[in-house]
Design a protein around this motif. Structure first.
Motif, PDB file in Angstrom:
ATOM      1  N   MET A 138      36.460 -53.543 -54.815  1.00  0.00           N
ATOM      2  CA  MET A 138      35.847 -54.041 -53.592  1.00  0.00           C
ATOM      3  C   MET A 138      36.333 -53.197 -52.420  1.00  0.00           C
ATOM      4  O   MET A 138      37.543 -53.084 -52.189  1.00  0.00           O
ATOM      5  N   VAL A 139      35.398 -52.605 -51.685  1.00  0.00           N
ATOM      6  CA  VAL A 139      35.718 -51.724 -50.563  1.00  0.00           C
ATOM      7  C   VAL A 139      35.063 -52.291 -49.308  1.00  0.00           C
ATOM      8  O   VAL A 139      33.846 -52.547 -49.287  1.00  0.00           O
ATOM      9  N   PHE A 140      35.869 -52.482 -48.254  1.00  0.00           N
ATOM     10  CA  PHE A 140      35.375 -52.938 -46.956  1.00  0.00           C
ATOM     11  C   PHE A 140      35.263 -51.733 -46.031  1.00  0.00           C
ATOM     12  O   PHE A 140      36.222 -50.979 -45.855  1.00  0.00           O
ATOM     13  N   PHE A 141      34.105 -51.596 -45.419  1.00  0.00           N
ATOM     14  CA  PHE A 141      33.827 -50.458 -44.534  1.00  0.00           C
ATOM     15  C   PHE A 141      33.458 -51.002 -43.162  1.00  0.00           C
ATOM     16  O   PHE A 141      32.547 -51.839 -43.037  1.00  0.00           O
ATOM     17  N   ALA A 142      34.162 -50.566 -42.108  1.00  0.00           N
ATOM     18  CA  ALA A 142      33.939 -51.066 -40.743  1.00  0.00           C
ATOM     19  C   ALA A 142      33.589 -49.914 -39.811  1.00  0.00           C
ATOM     20  O   ALA A 142      34.165 -48.820 -39.896  1.00  0.00           O
ATOM     21  N   VAL A 184      30.781 -54.769 -40.382  1.00  0.00           N
ATOM     22  CA  VAL A 184      31.527 -54.617 -41.628  1.00  0.00           C
ATOM     23  C   VAL A 184      30.563 -54.693 -42.799  1.00  0.00           C
ATOM     24  O   VAL A 184      29.650 -55.514 -42.809  1.00  0.00           O
ATOM     25  N   MET A 185      30.788 -53.833 -43.780  1.00  0.00           N
ATOM     26  CA  MET A 185      29.970 -53.791 -44.984  1.00  0.00           C
ATOM     27  C   MET A 185      30.894 -53.809 -46.199  1.00  0.00           C
ATOM     28  O   MET A 185      31.979 -53.229 -46.178  1.00  0.00           O
ATOM     29  N   PRO A 191      27.240 -49.664 -57.773  1.00  0.00           N
ATOM     30  CA  PRO A 191      27.807 -50.536 -56.735  1.00  0.00           C
ATOM     31  C   PRO A 191      26.750 -51.440 -56.069  1.00  0.00           C
ATOM     32  O   PRO A 191      25.579 -51.083 -55.965  1.00  0.00           O
ATOM     33  N   TYR A 192      27.252 -52.609 -55.597  1.00  0.00           N
ATOM     34  CA  TYR A 192      26.429 -53.566 -54.880  1.00  0.00           C
ATOM     35  C   TYR A 192      26.867 -53.595 -53.419  1.00  0.00           C
ATOM     36  O   TYR A 192      28.056 -53.499 -53.109  1.00  0.00           O
ATOM     37  N   PHE A 193      25.908 -53.731 -52.518  1.00  0.00           N
ATOM     38  CA  PHE A 193      26.183 -53.684 -51.082  1.00  0.00           C
ATOM     39  C   PHE A 193      25.877 -55.042 -50.449  1.00  0.00           C
ATOM     40  O   PHE A 193      24.880 -55.687 -50.798  1.00  0.00           O
ATOM     41  N   ASN A 194      26.730 -55.419 -49.517  1.00  0.00           N
ATOM     42  CA  ASN A 194      26.539 -56.676 -48.800  1.00  0.00           C
ATOM     43  C   ASN A 194      26.845 -56.436 -47.327  1.00  0.00           C
ATOM     44  O   ASN A 194      27.992 -56.187 -46.959  1.00  0.00           O
ATOM     45  N   ASP A 225      35.484 -46.732 -38.609  1.00  0.00           N
ATOM     46  CA  ASP A 225      36.696 -47.237 -37.969  1.00  0.00           C
ATOM     47  C   ASP A 225      37.834 -47.332 -38.987  1.00  0.00           C
ATOM     48  O   ASP A 225      38.899 -46.754 -38.799  1.00  0.00           O
ATOM     49  N   TRP A 226      37.616 -48.076 -40.057  1.00  0.00           N
ATOM     50  CA  TRP A 226      38.612 -48.165 -41.113  1.00  0.00           C
ATOM     51  C   TRP A 226      37.936 -48.504 -42.438  1.00  0.00           C
ATOM     52  O   TRP A 226      36.827 -49.041 -42.465  1.00  0.00           O
ATOM     53  N   VAL A 227      38.621 -48.155 -43.512  1.00  0.00           N
ATOM     54  CA  VAL A 227      38.158 -48.434 -44.875  1.00  0.00           C
ATOM     55  C   VAL A 227      39.311 -49.077 -45.631  1.00  0.00           C
ATOM     56  O   VAL A 227      40.414 -48.506 -45.699  1.00  0.00           O
ATOM     57  N   ARG A 228      39.074 -50.243 -46.179  1.00  0.00           N
ATOM     58  CA  ARG A 228      40.090 -50.950 -46.955  1.00  0.00           C
ATOM     59  C   ARG A 228      39.520 -51.268 -48.329  1.00  0.00           C
ATOM     60  O   ARG A 228      38.343 -51.635 -48.438  1.00  0.00           O
ATOM     61  N   SER A 229      40.372 -51.153 -49.331  1.00  0.00           N
ATOM     62  CA  SER A 229      39.900 -51.361 -50.697  1.00  0.00           C
ATOM     63  C   SER A 229      40.852 -52.273 -51.449  1.00  0.00           C
ATOM     64  O   SER A 229      42.053 -52.333 -51.146  1.00  0.00           O
TER      65      SER A 229
END
Length: 458
Positions: A97-101, A51-52, A136-139, A85-89
């Motif tokens: 904030m966007v979660f990328f899996a 997850v990112m 944007p910032y990435f984690n 897999d999925w993208v949630r924002s």
């Protein structure tokens, strides 16, 4: 054709080559002993976090504006990344904030490249985002687990002082072998607050925007050219940048043909971000935390010993009144798990030896008891070759395997004893035990392993 000729019998071969088998047993025992010392030790098995998080700030924007002009654009780019897999924002005022899996089926080795693709695609649309956007910032590292957490406290010291002490301690801890990184926990960002009086500004006819523009121009860093001489090149660097709170107070403003000092019309103070960021308290006092992350595949117990020695040395060099305390320790938890496994192994050997000696005799009992540590030694060698360390999953599997190992050894020995009582010689009895019990025991072991396979693949 004789059945013994047509079908390989491991027991017959071992009895016919006893010196060679004894040599292999000694080599396996020694290799297993050294492999056990080389195995990595941790609380949990290493896993790939898939997850990112992509975070973007847009000060002053509403949640709807953030969603339509920032979040939606980022989502559209992330949806075309391979193995998504999925993208949630989540959009809220001034923040996206966007979660990328990634898919679990994607190879773990492809995850770092996929993270790079995300950064590259978002970087391509950075110029299309509205003016004033920060990021944007990435984690992609928030899945790291701290092996140790330490707290720095000091009566009469502020966060700034604790941060200075923390920088020194962090520099020393990063030199410890096995430490991947050291993060601060509870650190507060310092700010300069300028509180202006509306009545004074109205009286003098000064706009707040004028003060902001003057501050930005005064503190700007700009190239001013160079001056060449026959021997040197001298860079011209204008001074005047703010280096203290007092220099900000002394800033002069011109309004209505009058020169006004900023400190006379506004209150300038140094403080911390308000509302405060995540804070840490230790034993009722404000503290600054240090989180230690171990290198991948490291030995957490050895790291714990090294950290203990280094922390004791560093603590003696800190200023009087400053304390460096341990908050949590994974090495101690892992050591308890290792000790529990060793205790289970010792109990298994003792119980099997006692039961075997009583029911089967001295010689037979010794054979069953010796088979347990010998098979584990070979297992440790295989674990070392395949990069499997000692952790919750592997230790649990080893403890479960002790029961299978004891059962298989007793079944084989009992079959030999029964055939000896029936008049078979020792060679024939051992050969018959292999042909009658090897395949059933292998089948039962594989079925049991299959039953626990979901634990390993979870």
């Amino acid at each position: 054709m004789d059945a013994r000729v047509s079908r390989f019998n491991l027991s017959e071969w071992a009895l016919a080559n006893r010196p060679l088998v004894l040599y292999f047993i000694l080599v396996a025992a020694v290799a297993g002993f050294f492999a056990y010392g080389q195995l990595g030790q941790s609380e949990d098995p290493p896993f790939t976090f898939r997850v990112m998080v992509v975070k973007t700030n847009w000060p002053g924007a509403t949640a709807r504006e953030v969603e339509q002009q920032v979040t939606d654009r980022i989502e559209r780019e992330l949806q075309v990344v391979p193995n998504v897999d999925w993208v949630r924002s989540y959009s809220k005022p001034a923040e996206s904030m966007v979660f990328f899996a990634f898919k679990d089926s994607a190879p773990a080795s492809s995850v770092p490249d996929a993270f790079y693709q995300v950064r590259k695609k978002i970087g391509d649309i950075r110029g299309q985002l509205p003016a004033g956007v920060q990021g944007p910032y990435f984690n992609d590292e928030f899945g790291d687990t701290y092996t140790n957490i330490f707290a720095i406290t000091g009566d009469g010291f502020g966060y700034r002082d604790l941060k200075d002490f923390g920088d020194k301690v962090r520099a020393e801890l990063l030199r410890v072998p096995g430490v991947a990184k050291v993060d601060f926990i509870g650190a507060q960002d310092e700010k300069i607050f300028i509180e202006m009086s509306n009545s004074k500004l109205a009286l003098l006819g000064i706009e707040p925007a004028q003060i902001i523009a003057t501050l930005a121009q005064q503190n700007v860093v700009a190239a001013a050219g160079v001056f060449d001489t026959p021997t040197d090149r001298i860079y011209v660097r204008p001074s005047g940048a703010f280096d203290s709170v007092e220099s900000i107070r002394d800033l002069t403003l011109r309004a209505n043909d009058r020169v006004v000092r900023l400190g006379d019309i506004a209150k300038v103070t140094r403080g911390y971000a308000d509302p405060p960021q995540q804070k840490m308290r230790w034993q009722g006092r404000e503290a600054l935390g240090l989180g230690i992350t171990m290198v991948k595949g490291g030995d957490v117990i050895e790291l714990g010993r090294a950290l203990e020695r280094e922390v004791d040395r560093v603590a003696q060099q800190l200023q009087v009144g400053v304390e460096l305390a341990e908050v949590s320790s994974m090495p101690r938890a892992v050591q308890r798990s290792i000790n529990q496994f060793v205790r289970s192994l010792a109990e298994a050997v003792i119980i099997v030896l006692a039961v075997s000696l009583v029911s089967l005799g001295l010689r037979t009992g010794l054979v069953v008891a010796v088979s347990i540590p010998l098979v584990l030694a070979v297992t440790f060698v295989c674990m070392w070759l395949f990069g499997i360390g000692l952790h919750k999953i592997s230790l649990g599997a080893l403890i479960l395997s002790l029961g299978l190992l004891v059962d298989d050894a007793i079944i084989a020995v009992e079959m030999m004893a029964i055939k000896l009582e029936q008049g078979y010689d020792r060679f024939k009895a051992a050969s018959f035990a292999y042909t009658s019990t090897a395949f059933p025991m292998l089948t039962g072991t594989l079925i049991t392993a299959a039953g626990f396979l979901p634990i390993a693949t979870a």
